[in-house]
Design a protein around this motif. Structure first.
Motif, mmCIF file in Angstrom:
data_model
loop_
_atom_site.group_PDB
_atom_site.id
_atom_site.type_symbol
_atom_site.label_atom_id
_atom_site.label_comp_id
_atom_site.label_asym_id
_atom_site.label_seq_id
_atom_site.Cartn_x
_atom_site.Cartn_y
_atom_site.Cartn_z
ATOM 1 N N TYR A 156 5.641 57.882 55.774
ATOM 2 C CA TYR A 156 4.891 59.128 55.734
ATOM 3 C C TYR A 156 5.132 59.820 54.481
ATOM 4 O O TYR A 156 4.304 60.575 54.037
ATOM 5 C CB TYR A 156 5.376 60.049 57.067
ATOM 6 C CG TYR A 156 5.129 59.865 58.315
ATOM 7 C CD1 TYR A 156 3.819 59.567 58.689
ATOM 8 C CD2 TYR A 156 6.166 59.315 59.157
ATOM 9 C CE1 TYR A 156 3.646 59.216 60.088
ATOM 10 C CE2 TYR A 156 5.989 59.041 60.409
ATOM 11 C CZ TYR A 156 4.673 58.917 60.867
ATOM 12 O OH TYR A 156 4.397 58.631 62.214
ATOM 13 N N ALA A 157 6.018 59.504 53.647
ATOM 14 C CA ALA A 157 6.453 60.032 52.396
ATOM 15 C C ALA A 157 6.161 58.881 51.266
ATOM 16 O O ALA A 157 6.507 59.325 50.266
ATOM 17 C CB ALA A 157 8.050 60.277 52.662
ATOM 18 N N LEU A 158 5.392 57.795 51.520
ATOM 19 C CA LEU A 158 5.323 56.772 50.367
ATOM 20 C C LEU A 158 4.608 57.698 49.108
ATOM 21 O O LEU A 158 4.699 57.100 48.087
ATOM 22 C CB LEU A 158 4.279 55.877 50.925
ATOM 23 C CG LEU A 158 5.007 54.745 51.566
ATOM 24 C CD1 LEU A 158 4.341 53.503 52.112
ATOM 25 C CD2 LEU A 158 6.407 54.161 50.817
ATOM 26 N N GLY A 159 3.680 58.468 49.405
ATOM 27 C CA GLY A 159 3.050 59.375 48.261
ATOM 28 C C GLY A 159 4.166 60.079 47.424
ATOM 29 O O GLY A 159 3.830 59.652 46.232
ATOM 30 N N ALA A 160 4.839 60.526 47.977
ATOM 31 C CA ALA A 160 5.962 61.352 47.384
ATOM 32 C C ALA A 160 6.951 60.394 46.743
ATOM 33 O O ALA A 160 7.368 60.663 45.285
ATOM 34 C CB ALA A 160 6.693 62.565 48.130
ATOM 35 N N VAL A 161 7.259 59.396 47.254
ATOM 36 C CA VAL A 161 8.290 58.115 46.629
ATOM 37 C C VAL A 161 7.572 57.684 45.582
ATOM 38 O O VAL A 161 7.947 57.381 44.370
ATOM 39 C CB VAL A 161 8.505 57.168 47.682
ATOM 40 C CG1 VAL A 161 9.254 56.125 47.013
ATOM 41 C CG2 VAL A 161 9.431 57.986 48.953
ATOM 42 N N ARG A 162 6.195 57.461 45.532
ATOM 43 C CA ARG A 162 5.560 56.767 44.487
ATOM 44 C C ARG A 162 5.424 57.687 43.366
ATOM 45 O O ARG A 162 5.810 57.297 41.877
ATOM 46 C CB ARG A 162 4.061 56.282 45.113
ATOM 47 C CG ARG A 162 3.429 55.830 43.883
ATOM 48 C CD ARG A 162 2.128 55.127 44.513
ATOM 49 N NE ARG A 162 1.438 54.037 43.262
ATOM 50 C CZ ARG A 162 0.135 54.741 42.552
ATOM 51 N NH1 ARG A 162 0.133 56.087 42.577
ATOM 52 N NH2 ARG A 162 -0.219 53.824 41.743
ATOM 53 N N VAL A 163 5.205 59.011 43.397
ATOM 54 C CA VAL A 163 5.048 59.997 42.523
ATOM 55 C C VAL A 163 6.457 60.173 41.676
ATOM 56 O O VAL A 163 6.576 60.185 40.620
ATOM 57 C CB VAL A 163 4.616 61.507 42.972
ATOM 58 C CG1 VAL A 163 4.792 62.509 41.978
ATOM 59 C CG2 VAL A 163 3.160 61.387 43.389
ATOM 60 N N SER A 164 7.702 59.977 42.541
ATOM 61 C CA SER A 164 8.941 60.241 42.058
ATOM 62 C C SER A 164 9.339 59.129 41.201
ATOM 63 O O SER A 164 9.909 58.882 40.114
ATOM 64 C CB SER A 164 9.912 60.534 43.161
ATOM 65 O OG SER A 164 10.226 59.204 43.923
ATOM 66 N N ALA A 165 8.700 57.920 41.499
ATOM 67 C CA ALA A 165 8.865 56.672 40.640
ATOM 68 C C ALA A 165 8.031 56.845 39.441
ATOM 69 O O ALA A 165 8.401 56.367 38.519
ATOM 70 C CB ALA A 165 8.521 55.407 41.355
#
Length: 108
Positions: free
Chosen positions: A21-30
């Motif tokens: 559910y948080a992959l978008g936020a994880v990707r943006v942080s990366a």
């Protein structure tokens, strides 16, 4: 937001399966070089009382394919300590620390 503002090192914690559910936020942080620490638990293919909805079979592969993201899957408390140390040292790279649901033996 908190990491970009400064003064605090944020972390996120939940079951590994729910990081989807948080992959978008994880990707943006990366991609933004923000060293956020994601602590994910219940990494197991064993079917426990939580049922099949908590079996994150493909999540680690998905996370490992993401650029500029460190993924740690420690086997015992020594490796867990090392994973936290590495995550804290890398301020410009987010880290996922994936922990088991079951008790694991101490490896010497």
């Amino acid at each position: 937001g908190m990491f970009a503002h400064g003064g605090v090192r944020p972390f996120c914690a939940t079951f590994l399966n729910f990081i989807g559910y948080a992959l978008g936020a994880v990707r943006v942080s990366a991609l933004s070089n923000m060293g956020i620490i994601y602590v994910m638990t219940h990494d197991s293919i064993g079917l426990g009382e939580d049922g099949p909805t908590h079996q994150p079979i493909e999540m680690l592969d998905s996370l490992r394919a993401m650029p500029n993201l460190h993924v740690h899957r420690p086997a015992d408390r020594n490796e867990t300590k090392a994973a936290y140390i590495l995550a804290m040292k890398h301020r410009s790279t987010p880290s996922v620390i994936s922990l088991s649901r079951q008790n694991v033996p101490y490896i010497t």
